[in-house]
Design a protein around this motif. Structure first.
Motif, PDB file in Angstrom:
ATOM      1  N   SER A  18      -9.399   6.368   1.325  1.00 25.67           N
ATOM      2  CA  SER A  18     -10.071   7.550   1.844  1.00 25.67           C
ATOM      3  C   SER A  18     -11.363   7.123   2.520  1.00 25.67           C
ATOM      4  O   SER A  18     -11.982   6.125   2.115  1.00 25.67           O
ATOM      5  CB  SER A  18     -10.366   8.537   0.709  1.00 25.67           C
ATOM      6  N   PHE A  19     -11.752   7.865   3.554  1.00 29.68           N
ATOM      7  CA  PHE A  19     -13.012   7.580   4.241  1.00 29.68           C
ATOM      8  C   PHE A  19     -13.693   8.896   4.585  1.00 29.68           C
ATOM      9  O   PHE A  19     -13.077   9.812   5.127  1.00 29.68           O
ATOM     10  CB  PHE A  19     -12.776   6.759   5.505  1.00 29.68           C
ATOM     11  N   ASP A  20     -14.979   8.971   4.245  1.00 30.31           N
ATOM     12  CA  ASP A  20     -15.785  10.179   4.407  1.00 30.31           C
ATOM     13  C   ASP A  20     -16.862   9.899   5.454  1.00 30.31           C
ATOM     14  O   ASP A  20     -17.594   8.906   5.345  1.00 30.31           O
ATOM     15  CB  ASP A  20     -16.415  10.529   3.055  1.00 30.31           C
ATOM     16  N   VAL A  21     -16.971  10.748   6.479  1.00 28.34           N
ATOM     17  CA  VAL A  21     -17.891  10.483   7.571  1.00 28.34           C
ATOM     18  C   VAL A  21     -18.579  11.774   8.003  1.00 28.34           C
ATOM     19  O   VAL A  21     -18.012  12.866   7.918  1.00 28.34           O
ATOM     20  CB  VAL A  21     -17.151   9.854   8.774  1.00 28.34           C
TER      21      VAL A  21
ATOM     22  N   VAL B 110     -10.669  11.634   5.669  1.00 30.60           N
ATOM     23  CA  VAL B 110      -9.255  11.336   5.844  1.00 30.60           C
ATOM     24  C   VAL B 110      -8.788  10.561   4.620  1.00 30.60           C
ATOM     25  O   VAL B 110      -9.411   9.569   4.228  1.00 30.60           O
ATOM     26  CB  VAL B 110      -8.999  10.515   7.117  1.00 30.60           C
ATOM     27  N   SER B 111      -7.695  11.015   4.014  1.00 32.13           N
ATOM     28  CA  SER B 111      -7.139  10.359   2.833  1.00 32.13           C
ATOM     29  C   SER B 111      -5.660  10.083   3.080  1.00 32.13           C
ATOM     30  O   SER B 111      -4.941  10.951   3.591  1.00 32.13           O
ATOM     31  CB  SER B 111      -7.303  11.236   1.590  1.00 32.13           C
ATOM     32  N   VAL B 112      -5.203   8.879   2.714  1.00 32.17           N
ATOM     33  CA  VAL B 112      -3.822   8.470   2.959  1.00 32.17           C
ATOM     34  C   VAL B 112      -3.283   7.779   1.716  1.00 32.17           C
ATOM     35  O   VAL B 112      -4.006   7.040   1.031  1.00 32.17           O
ATOM     36  CB  VAL B 112      -3.730   7.523   4.174  1.00 32.17           C
ATOM     37  N   SER B 113      -2.019   8.013   1.435  1.00 29.03           N
ATOM     38  CA  SER B 113      -1.360   7.390   0.291  1.00 29.03           C
ATOM     39  C   SER B 113       0.036   6.938   0.692  1.00 29.03           C
ATOM     40  O   SER B 113       0.738   7.624   1.434  1.00 29.03           O
ATOM     41  CB  SER B 113      -1.267   8.378  -0.883  1.00 29.03           C
ATOM     42  N   SER B 114       0.434   5.768   0.194  1.00 27.16           N
ATOM     43  CA  SER B 114       1.781   5.248   0.414  1.00 27.16           C
ATOM     44  C   SER B 114       2.306   4.693  -0.899  1.00 27.16           C
ATOM     45  O   SER B 114       1.602   3.948  -1.591  1.00 27.16           O
ATOM     46  CB  SER B 114       1.758   4.145   1.476  1.00 27.16           C
TER      47      SER B 114
ATOM     48  N   GLU C 130      10.985   5.189  -5.183  1.00 27.69           N
ATOM     49  CA  GLU C 130       9.915   5.934  -4.534  1.00 27.69           C
ATOM     50  C   GLU C 130       9.736   5.405  -3.122  1.00 27.69           C
ATOM     51  O   GLU C 130       9.701   4.193  -2.903  1.00 27.69           O
ATOM     52  CB  GLU C 130       8.585   5.794  -5.290  1.00 27.69           C
ATOM     53  N   ASN C 131       9.612   6.334  -2.168  1.00 23.96           N
ATOM     54  CA  ASN C 131       9.321   5.983  -0.783  1.00 23.96           C
ATOM     55  C   ASN C 131       8.611   7.191  -0.176  1.00 23.96           C
ATOM     56  O   ASN C 131       9.240   8.073   0.401  1.00 23.96           O
ATOM     57  CB  ASN C 131      10.601   5.644  -0.027  1.00 23.96           C
ATOM     58  N   GLN C 132       7.294   7.228  -0.371  1.00 22.39           N
ATOM     59  CA  GLN C 132       6.525   8.413  -0.016  1.00 22.39           C
ATOM     60  C   GLN C 132       5.297   8.030   0.797  1.00 22.39           C
ATOM     61  O   GLN C 132       4.672   6.997   0.568  1.00 22.39           O
ATOM     62  CB  GLN C 132       6.048   9.149  -1.276  1.00 22.39           C
ATOM     63  N   THR C 133       4.955   8.922   1.709  1.00 23.44           N
ATOM     64  CA  THR C 133       3.709   8.817   2.457  1.00 23.44           C
ATOM     65  C   THR C 133       3.050  10.184   2.468  1.00 23.44           C
ATOM     66  O   THR C 133       3.715  11.194   2.725  1.00 23.44           O
ATOM     67  CB  THR C 133       3.953   8.354   3.903  1.00 23.44           C
ATOM     68  N   ALA C 134       1.763  10.220   2.159  1.00 24.49           N
ATOM     69  CA  ALA C 134       1.032  11.485   2.150  1.00 24.49           C
ATOM     70  C   ALA C 134      -0.303  11.281   2.844  1.00 24.49           C
ATOM     71  O   ALA C 134      -0.925  10.214   2.743  1.00 24.49           O
ATOM     72  CB  ALA C 134       0.816  11.978   0.720  1.00 24.49           C
ATOM     73  N   ALA C 135      -0.765  12.293   3.561  1.00 24.42           N
ATOM     74  CA  ALA C 135      -2.045  12.226   4.262  1.00 24.42           C
ATOM     75  C   ALA C 135      -2.709  13.597   4.238  1.00 24.42           C
ATOM     76  O   ALA C 135      -2.030  14.631   4.245  1.00 24.42           O
ATOM     77  CB  ALA C 135      -1.844  11.757   5.702  1.00 24.42           C
TER      78      ALA C 135
ATOM     79  N   ASP D 272       1.292  14.528  -4.968  1.00 25.47           N
ATOM     80  CA  ASP D 272       0.569  13.269  -5.032  1.00 25.47           C
ATOM     81  C   ASP D 272      -0.878  13.570  -5.427  1.00 25.47           C
ATOM     82  O   ASP D 272      -1.537  14.419  -4.822  1.00 25.47           O
ATOM     83  CB  ASP D 272       0.617  12.588  -3.661  1.00 25.47           C
ATOM     84  N   LEU D 273      -1.381  12.880  -6.446  1.00 24.75           N
ATOM     85  CA  LEU D 273      -2.754  13.096  -6.906  1.00 24.75           C
ATOM     86  C   LEU D 273      -3.702  12.256  -6.052  1.00 24.75           C
ATOM     87  O   LEU D 273      -4.320  11.293  -6.509  1.00 24.75           O
ATOM     88  CB  LEU D 273      -2.874  12.730  -8.384  1.00 24.75           C
ATOM     89  N   LEU D 274      -3.836  12.661  -4.810  1.00 25.31           N
ATOM     90  CA  LEU D 274      -4.579  11.888  -3.812  1.00 25.31           C
ATOM     91  C   LEU D 274      -5.988  12.442  -3.650  1.00 25.31           C
ATOM     92  O   LEU D 274      -6.167  13.600  -3.252  1.00 25.31           O
ATOM     93  CB  LEU D 274      -3.835  11.917  -2.474  1.00 25.31           C
ATOM     94  N   ASP D 275      -6.993  11.627  -3.985  1.00 26.82           N
ATOM     95  CA  ASP D 275      -8.403  11.928  -3.728  1.00 26.82           C
ATOM     96  C   ASP D 275      -8.790  13.308  -4.259  1.00 26.82           C
ATOM     97  O   ASP D 275      -9.273  14.166  -3.526  1.00 26.82           O
ATOM     98  CB  ASP D 275      -8.685  11.837  -2.226  1.00 26.82           C
ATOM     99  N   LEU D 276      -8.578  13.497  -5.553  1.00 26.90           N
ATOM    100  CA  LEU D 276      -8.857  14.791  -6.175  1.00 26.90           C
ATOM    101  C   LEU D 276     -10.208  14.790  -6.879  1.00 26.90           C
ATOM    102  O   LEU D 276     -10.695  13.755  -7.344  1.00 26.90           O
ATOM    103  CB  LEU D 276      -7.764  15.142  -7.182  1.00 26.90           C
ATOM    104  N   GLU D 277     -10.774  15.969  -6.987  1.00 24.28           N
ATOM    105  CA  GLU D 277     -11.968  16.156  -7.812  1.00 24.28           C
ATOM    106  C   GLU D 277     -11.584  16.358  -9.266  1.00 24.28           C
ATOM    107  O   GLU D 277     -12.179  15.792 -10.165  1.00 24.28           O
ATOM    108  CB  GLU D 277     -12.769  17.344  -7.304  1.00 24.28           C
ATOM    109  N   ARG D 278     -10.513  17.145  -9.489  1.00 27.31           N
ATOM    110  CA  ARG D 278     -10.040  17.357 -10.860  1.00 27.31           C
ATOM    111  C   ARG D 278      -8.734  18.149 -10.818  1.00 27.31           C
ATOM    112  O   ARG D 278      -8.359  18.729  -9.790  1.00 27.31           O
ATOM    113  CB  ARG D 278     -11.074  18.120 -11.696  1.00 27.31           C
TER     114      ARG D 278
END
Length: 702
Positions: free
Chosen positions: A205-208, A218-222, A246-251, A148-154
């Motif tokens: 995604s949330f950055d703290v 924390v980054s989450v994808s559904s 498709e039925n995917q969850t990634a964190a 999953d291309l979740l919250d990538l820089e490159r």
């Protein structure tokens, strides 16, 4: 101070100060260049973005790196609406990416080919030809490779052997995935996508900042979408099931700690869960005349109906099938890693990457696309790995020398349990016959049929397969770049790799209970030196010419589908010796980027299926180093920004894959055969126009 160092300290706009001149003049000039002061009031949005990559395990400009690389920033991934790694293959020249590797039926099984080199099989007994790395951590298996291309820089796609810095199984190239690190700025995002087949994708995604020196993200994808493949009941015509959903969850949780002025620590943990149906597979061709087994099965079993051309998929409805077999693709995968960066001094740095990963998957397929219980497979795989890499790097000789040395350790365990159905029920039907099919006596049969006939066992083709691997790899590597002059650089590197593999197998026939291979363990080991030499010449501020020589190897392995004990054998690594020349250029005041590469590769000891004979003359099907090939071609990538709102990109690749030698027993291929997953031409093109909306954002048409 070197020419490259001067460029680095001049400021972000100075590299674009070359006056526009004809391309031929620019690329041909090496001295007496005419420079004009750029208007410093120019809007940066009218210029192409400078892309910083880490393909050589240090941060540098894409256009100053003497490797054929396609790099995609987070913004570019989003503009193309890409959500998983396999989709990226459509935009990179001479690259193909697909799911369901080797007819596995698994939607998370990645199959990658770069310049004709990749992996045809999904079993753990064979290795990929293209390495996938996430934040420096190696992902060795096709299972779980559809990231999953979740919250990538490159994402960086490196073409050609990368054996020096990346090691084994990168003879085709490497894919370097870099995630975005937390910075503690309190920002976040939520996005959604809707589409056909009830598609609903959500990600955020949330950055703290947890303290002044400790940040978290924390980054989450559904992803959820109905299948596009339809399974119909042959008799009623009603839909019974679907495939290809498709039925995917990634964190992912990422932590960044500034331990001191010179030490940073990055911790990350991720988890992916998939509960999906199989990749759609249809019956496109059936010739009952070529298979005596199919004819015999039709006469004696036909459960519930005989195999026939009546089940062929219609060209008007290509994703509809009458399949009734396995239809699942499940995955649970996750891991954790820790990266430590320590600036020991102004010119020496240390890096450590420690990681552990584990995954479990189950996937299956109906191989006949019909109601007949004729061909099907059902796989259960589980794998775990530990890896440790250390690097020391820095500069010397008044910054003329950039050097790197390192070591790598990798420990992997994998298990594959495979239920194979082929002409199921045929053995029992033959045993139930009163005698042989040709009337020969059961005491000396010449044909199958009849109770206790030993020939019947050879037609028991329902298999219970158990494979287990245990792999340990060790490597030491070094690579340095020396600036001979302000414009001329020499890069040289070498890696030594040593690997041991243990393969345990237990293969049985289900109906008869007869062993194919009783519990057996075989072992082998290999080592390899993989060098690299490259010259790069900075022809001007915005044109780099380079040439390179490199070698790489794909690990040796074992025949994962032996039909008798004599076929339980190992095979040696594949090897590639590659030559490449290229040019990278930023033209027209940095509004046009043109990168061109040409390559020639000598590809030897290709791992292929082959027929051989043991010492008793018994034929056996093995995997062996049964082929050599020459691979040549080129790639052209163009990116343009004619105006601040208009973006244009195009890529074209050509690959000429020519088998030059085959062992006499090589099966299913000839010197004239087309090579799998290697089209002669690949191409892509896109145009995007963005309309700014004041105080809101922008609207893009692509």
């Amino acid at each position: 101070m070197s020419y490259r160092e001067k460029k680095r300290i001049q400021g972000p706009n100075s590299k674009y100060a070359v006056a526009p001149i004809a391309l031929a003049t620019l690329l041909g000039s090496t001295s007496n260049l005419v420079y004009a002061q750029q208007d410093t009031s120019a809007d940066a949005s009218t210029l192409l973005e400078e892309i910083i990559i880490t393909a050589r395990k240090r941060s540098e400009n894409l256009q100053e790196t003497p490797i054929a690389i396609s790099a995609f920033t987070n913004q570019e991934l989003e503009s193309r609406s890409l959500t998983n790694l396999a989709e990226l293959g459509s935009f990179v020249p001479n690259v193909t990416m697909a799911t369901g590797a080797g007819g596995s039926g698994g939607g998370s099984n990645l199959q990658v080919y770069i310049r004709g080199i990749g992996q045809a099989d999904f079993l753990f007994t064979t290795d990929p030809g293209v390495g996938v790395y996430v934040d420096g951590v190696y992902y060795p298996r096709s299972l779980g490779g559809v990231l999953d291309l979740l919250d990538l820089e490159r994402v960086e796609v490196l073409r050609g052997p990368q054996g020096t810095l990346f090691g084994k199984n990168t003879i085709g190239g490497a894919i370097n995935v870099v995630s975005r690190k937390p910075v503690g700025d309190g920002t976040g995002y939520i996005e959604g996508t809707i589409g056909r087949y009830n598609r609903l994708d959500l990600r955020g995604s949330f950055d703290v900042a947890l303290s002044e020196t400790f940040f978290a993200k924390v980054s989450v994808s559904s992803k959820d979408r109905d299948g596009y493949g339809r399974r119909l009941d042959f008799f009623s015509g009603e839909e019974t099931d679907r495939s290809g959903n498709e039925n995917q969850t990634a964190a992912r949780l990422a932590l960044h700690w500034k331990a001191s002025d010179t030490v940073t620590v990055d911790l990350s943990a991720d988890y992916t869960r998939e509960r999906e149906q199989s990749v759609p597979e249809v019956l496109a061709f059936y010739d009952e005349s070529v298979s005596a087994i199919a004819q015999l099965w039709n006469v004696l079993v036909a459960d519930p109906v005989p195999m026939s051309t009546v089940f062929l998929t219609s060209e008007d409805d290509p994703f509809t099938t009458f399949a009734t077999g396995p239809n699942e693709s499940n995955l649970d995968a996750g891991g954790a890693s820790m990266t430590i960066n320590w600036e020991i001094s102004d010119n020496i740095a240390f890096k450590s990457i420690t990681a552990y990963r584990k995954m479990d998957g189950r996937f299956g397929r109906d191989g006949d696309g019909s109601p007949a219980n004729y061909i099907a497979t059902d796989n259960t795989q589980d794998q775990k790995q530990f890896s440790q890499e250390i690097q020391f790097g820095g500069t010397a000789m008044d910054d003329k020398l950039v050097w790197l040395v390192g070591g790598f350790y990798f420990d992997e365990y994998g298990r594959d349990e495979n239920d194979v159905i082929l002409a199921s029920g045929l053995f029992n039907a033959l045993e139930a016959l009163p005698g042989t099919l040709d009337g020969s006596p059961l005491s000396a049969p010449t044909a199958p049929g009849g109770p206790g006939n030993p020939i019947n066992i050879s037609l028991d083709l329902d298999f219970d397969i158990f494979n287990e691997i245990d792999i340990k790899s060790y490597a030491a590597f070094t690579q340095s770049t020396y600036n001979i002059t302000d414009r001329l650089g020499l890069t040289a590197g070498l890696r030594y790799s040593y690997e041991t593999k243990d393969y345990t197998l237990d293969h049985q026939k289900v109906a008869s209970g007869a062993p194919i291979i009783n519990l057996t363990t075989v072992s082998d080991s290999w080592d390899s030196f993989t060098p690299l030499v490259a010259l790069d010449y900075q022809m001007s501020d915005n044109a780099l010419l380079y040439a390179s020589y490199s070698r790489g190897f794909k690990s040796g392995g074992f025949n994962g589908r032996p039909i008798n004990e004599g076929a339980v054998s190992s095979y040696d690594p594949e090897e590639v010796t590659a030559y490449e020349i290229g040019i990278k250029s930023d033209l027209l005041d940095n509004r046009l980027r043109l990168n061109i590469a040409a390559f020639y590769s000598d590809y030897t000891d290709i791992q292929l299926s082959a027929v051989s004979a043991d010492e008793n003359g018994v034929l056996q099907l093995v995997v062996d180093n049964a082929g050599d090939a020459e691979v040549k071609g080129f790639e052209v990538e163009l990116t343009a920004k004619p105006t601040a709102n208009l973006d244009v990109s195009s890529a074209i690749g050509y690959t000429d894959f020519k088998l030059t030698e085959l062992a006499p027993g090589a099966t299913d291929i000839t010197l004239e055969s087309s090579w799998p997953k290697t089209p002669s031409w690949t191409a892509s093109s896109s145009i995007q126009y963005t309309i700014p909306i004041d105080n809101f954002g922008s609207f893009a048409i692509r």
